[in-house]
Design an enzyme around this catalytic site. Structure first.
Site, mmCIF file in Angstrom:
data_model
loop_
_atom_site.group_PDB
_atom_site.id
_atom_site.type_symbol
_atom_site.label_atom_id
_atom_site.label_comp_id
_atom_site.label_asym_id
_atom_site.label_seq_id
_atom_site.Cartn_x
_atom_site.Cartn_y
_atom_site.Cartn_z
ATOM 1 C CB CYS A 26 -0.876 0.009 1.236
ATOM 2 S SG CYS A 26 -1.713 -1.561 1.500
ATOM 3 N NE ARG A 30 4.525 1.578 -2.129
ATOM 4 C CZ ARG A 30 5.782 1.170 -1.986
ATOM 5 N NH1 ARG A 30 6.729 1.728 -2.707
ATOM 6 N NH2 ARG A 30 6.097 0.246 -1.131
ATOM 7 C CD1 TRP A 62 -3.334 -4.943 -4.520
ATOM 8 C CD2 TRP A 62 -2.475 -6.095 -2.802
ATOM 9 N NE1 TRP A 62 -3.247 -6.262 -4.889
ATOM 10 C CE2 TRP A 62 -2.728 -6.993 -3.865
ATOM 11 C CE3 TRP A 62 -1.935 -6.597 -1.618
ATOM 12 C CZ2 TRP A 62 -2.463 -8.349 -3.783
ATOM 13 C CZ3 TRP A 62 -1.683 -7.962 -1.529
ATOM 14 C CH2 TRP A 62 -1.940 -8.821 -2.605
ATOM 15 C CG ASN A 79 2.898 -0.622 3.077
ATOM 16 O OD1 ASN A 79 2.311 -1.635 2.725
ATOM 17 N ND2 ASN A 79 3.702 0.052 2.292
ATOM 18 N N GLY A 80 1.888 -3.297 5.722
ATOM 19 C CA GLY A 80 2.506 -4.479 6.327
ATOM 20 C C GLY A 80 1.436 -5.412 6.852
ATOM 21 C CD GLU A 108 9.055 -10.035 -18.187
ATOM 22 O OE1 GLU A 108 8.788 -10.808 -17.260
ATOM 23 O OE2 GLU A 108 8.903 -8.806 -18.104
ATOM 24 C CE LYS A 147 5.844 -8.353 -18.097
ATOM 25 N NZ LYS A 147 6.593 -7.602 -17.095
ATOM 26 C CD GLU A 188 2.180 -7.691 -14.487
ATOM 27 O OE1 GLU A 188 3.039 -7.966 -15.353
ATOM 28 O OE2 GLU A 188 2.449 -7.090 -13.434
ATOM 29 C CG HIS A 227 8.244 -33.364 -23.175
ATOM 30 N ND1 HIS A 227 8.527 -34.691 -23.367
ATOM 31 C CD2 HIS A 227 9.299 -32.677 -23.669
ATOM 32 C CE1 HIS A 227 9.722 -34.812 -23.925
ATOM 33 N NE2 HIS A 227 10.213 -33.596 -24.119
ATOM 34 C CE LYS A 278 6.726 -1.162 -10.684
ATOM 35 N NZ LYS A 278 6.830 -1.935 -11.937
HETATM 36 O O1 M6R Z 1 10.015 -5.207 -7.272
HETATM 37 P P1 M6R Z 1 10.330 -6.598 -7.691
HETATM 38 O O2 M6R Z 1 11.168 -6.660 -8.926
HETATM 39 O O3 M6R Z 1 10.905 -7.441 -6.611
HETATM 40 O O4 M6R Z 1 8.929 -7.237 -8.056
HETATM 41 C C1 M6R Z 1 8.817 -8.599 -8.356
HETATM 42 C C2 M6R Z 1 7.506 -8.912 -9.036
HETATM 43 O O5 M6R Z 1 6.436 -8.667 -8.180
HETATM 44 C C3 M6R Z 1 7.313 -8.092 -10.311
HETATM 45 O O6 M6R Z 1 8.385 -8.255 -11.198
HETATM 46 C C4 M6R Z 1 6.026 -8.495 -11.033
HETATM 47 O O7 M6R Z 1 6.121 -9.808 -11.483
HETATM 48 C C5 M6R Z 1 5.747 -7.508 -12.169
HETATM 49 N N1 M6R Z 1 4.506 -6.823 -11.923
HETATM 50 C C6 M6R Z 1 5.679 -8.136 -13.500
HETATM 51 O O8 M6R Z 1 5.427 -7.207 -14.508
#
Ligand code: M6R
Length: 609
Positions: A2, A27, A73, A99-100, A482, A486, A489, A505, A604
């Site tokens: 958050c 965040r 969040w 936050n936590g 990756e 994307k 996500e 497989h 984020k």
């Molecule tokens: O801040 P970080 O690189 O540690 O974050 C890790 C993941 O949460 C982050 O890369 C996440 O997978 C991204 N939103 C992907 O686009």
């Protein structure tokens, strides 16, 4: 996960906090709230939805020159107004943003309920507010009340607290979750992220773990959980004030994709040793002879950062010939890893605050392991808690979907592997060839960005597909993963990234005529095998978009479309092949009409385990 911000000074707390929350919205964005103190009264406005809703539905704002705000969040409790922060104690005297996570919340809540407390939300934060409220009611000062409450809590807490009886001050604490103070001229801010402060001030104080700060408009004092005073240094905030502006771009993701030539250039600046055909990462240099003893390298991270870790491990073992592998930080953290003194551990995290990455690095360090950090955020927990490391200098990444951080992280692993390779048996000639390839990257990444129209028309055509497959081999397997991440996500499209070898497989059964497949076919040692995989896909009618050298006629003859790559050194291909996949995901999300920078259910930085 958050975002939190507090303000005390001469201006409208509502305006200051609202502005800060807008910069922190990446965040967490399921709900938001602000509390201020005016005329000895605690005032509160909270709403489910984006900050815009809070702003629109509180047209006059709240009066007062001190206050706190939060963008959430959800972790404990569903997304409802009752669960929004700030939370108050049952007497409505103090308010807390947090936050936590409070791990022992059930035990504390049961104890407080038995003592007569009533709760209005399902959150763990309200328990913390009640503990602080009871402590101030018993006569403790606000900082002492916060210390007393935190000493009862197990878990993590970046918090800011206000007390209606003390409208001239805020109390903040950092227990495993970042907190910075912004120092102004007769005004002070507290935030979970220095980006929230930058337009207001260029001076900050970063709290260390376990510190509690009492701030007024003109002063700040810090103590630890044993109430011992700490002296702190005022640091400069180096991020330019406009670094988080969107400019002419419609979305942060597109802006950040297009910033990659500059980000890659910045990440390398001053780190290439042309004469010796090597790299010199400052942090690494500081370890001197210790690096000669390294017999194994373990890279770790989560999500996108795990994929850059996988690229790093591949480069390290292929070119430096040091056994290396990558591991999901979340698993590493809980598996009681076997740590030895001749292994170098490399933690990768854009934010430097991902809870699983921090947990893994703490576990390794407690066992005596050597941990290097690769992060984008200066002063982040990862930067502070590792033995040494390197900043990737990608610049602030606001879109939840990571793009420029990936390429900058991969670049950092290239430099690390090159330096290790030159320390071992790579010749100066081979080192120079790799180095020249790195130097060409900003221009070559710009060339890849010019392929945006082709990626956009593929997205127009295949954007609504029920499934998309990404295949690569060798160093491009993590790039395929990756690409799939994307698409999942931000487009909510089921997608998988895998080795071309793995298709047969099982996943090949998913292929039907017309289903989109992206294939990464750079001209390296994997090309021949990838050609075989392309034939298998073509025989099943897949629509294949290949990222390959423009004049590779064999590839062109097997696929439906080629997104051209410039000629390059095989070690740098992930930084080029990933660009079309980022663009494809962006244009697919655009076509489908999704909120590109704030995908559902995500935030984020994942600061909870
Ligand atoms: O801040 P970080 O690189 O540690 O974050 C890790 C993941 O949460 C982050 O890369 C996440 O997978 C991204 N939103 C992907 O686009």
């Amino acid at each position: 996960m958050c975002g939190i911000i507090g303000y005390v000074g001469k201006r409208s707390a509502w305006e200051m906090i609202l502005g800060g929350l807008k910069r922190l919205e990446y965040r967490g964005y399921d709900s938001a709230g602000i509390a201020t103190i005016s005329d000895g009264q605690l005032l509160l406005s909270r709403r489910v939805g984006p900050i815009r809703t809070l702003e629109e539905e509180t047209p006059d704002g709240l009066p007062g020159n001190a206050g706190i705000g939060h963008t959430r969040w959800a972790t404990h409790g569903t997304v409802t107004e009752a669960n929004c922060h700030p939370h108050r104690d049952s007497k409505n005297r103090v308010a807390v943003v947090h936050n936590g996570i409070v791990d022992n919340v059930e035990e504390l809540r049961a104890e407080l309920v038995a003592g007569g407390s009533q709760f209005r939300s399902e959150t763990d934060t309200e328990v913390l507010a009640e503990l602080v409220g009871q402590a101030v009611a018993s006569g403790k000062s606000l900082p002492d009340a916060v210390v007393a409450a935190l000493n009862r809590v197990e878990g993590t807490a970046g918090i800011v607290v206000i007390d209606q009886a003390r409208p001239d001050r805020l109390v903040a604490a950092r227990i495993g979750s970042p907190v910075v103070l912004g120092i102004g001229d007769g005004e002070t801010w507290v935030a979970s992220d220095q980006l929230a402060l930058r337009p207001y001030t260029d001076r900050m104080v970063v709290l260390d773990d376990g510190e509690i700060a009492e701030v007024t408009a003109h002063t700040f004092k810090t103590v630890d959980l044993d109430k011992q005073a700490h002296s702190k240094r005022v640091e400069e905030i180096l991020t330019p004030p406009d670094a988080t502006e969107l400019g002419d771009y419609p979305h942060y993701m597109l802006k950040e994709i297009h910033e990659q030539p500059d980000a890659v250039d910045r990440s390398m600046r001053g780190r290439l040793n042309a004469a010796m055909g090597s790299a010199h990462l400052g942090g690494l240099q500081s370890q001197g002879a210790r690096l000669f003893d390294v017999q194994r390298v373990v890279f770790f991270g989560c999500g996108t950062s795990l994929y850059s870790a996988e690229v790093g491990a591949y480069l390290m073992s292929s070119y430096a010939r040091v056994p290396a592998h990558a591991q999901d930080a979340a698993e590493l953290a809980v598996q009681n890893p076997i740590v030895d003194s001749r292994t170098l551990y490399v933690a990768i995290s854009q934010s430097g605050e991902t809870a699983d990455v921090l947990a893994a690095l703490h576990e390794i360090r407690v066992k005596g392991g050597l941990v290097a950090g690769v992060t984008n955020v200066v002063g982040s927990s990862l930067a502070r808690d590792t033995d040494f490391g390197t900043y990737v200098h990608a610049g602030p990444e606001i879109s939840v979907c990571s793009t420029k951080a990936f390429t900058a992280q991969v670049l950092a692993t290239e430099l690390l592997a090159l330096q290790f390779a030159r320390m071992r048996d790579m010749s100066a000639t081979d080192g120079r060839a790799w180095l020249r390839a790195l130097e060409q990257l900003p221009e070559q990444v710009a060339f890849m960005l010019e392929q945006a129209p082709a990626c956009r028309s593929l997205a127009q055509r295949f954007g609504g597909s029920k499934y998309t497959m990404f295949v690569g081999r060798g160093v491009n397997v993590p790039v395929a993963q990756e690409g799939a991440l994307k698409l999942k996500e931000i487009c909510y499209v089921p997608a998988e990234g895998m080795s071309g070898a793995a298709m047969k497989h099982g996943p090949l059964a998913l292929i039907e005529p017309g289903l989109p497949v992206w294939a990464l076919v750079p001209p390296d040692e994997t090309r021949e095998r990838m050609l075989g995989n392309l034939r298998e896909l073509k025989a099943r009618g897949a629509h294949i978009s290949a990222v390959a050298i423009a004049d590779d006629k064999e590839v062109a003859g097997l696929v439906d479309q080629v997104i051209p790559l410039p000629r390059h050194h095989p070690a740098v291909s992930p930084i080029l092949t990933v660009i079309p996949l980022q663009l494809y995901a962006y244009y697919t999300a655009l076509k489908l009409g999704y909120d590109i920078d704030k995908p559902r259910n995500l935030a984020k930085s994942v600061t909870v385990m």
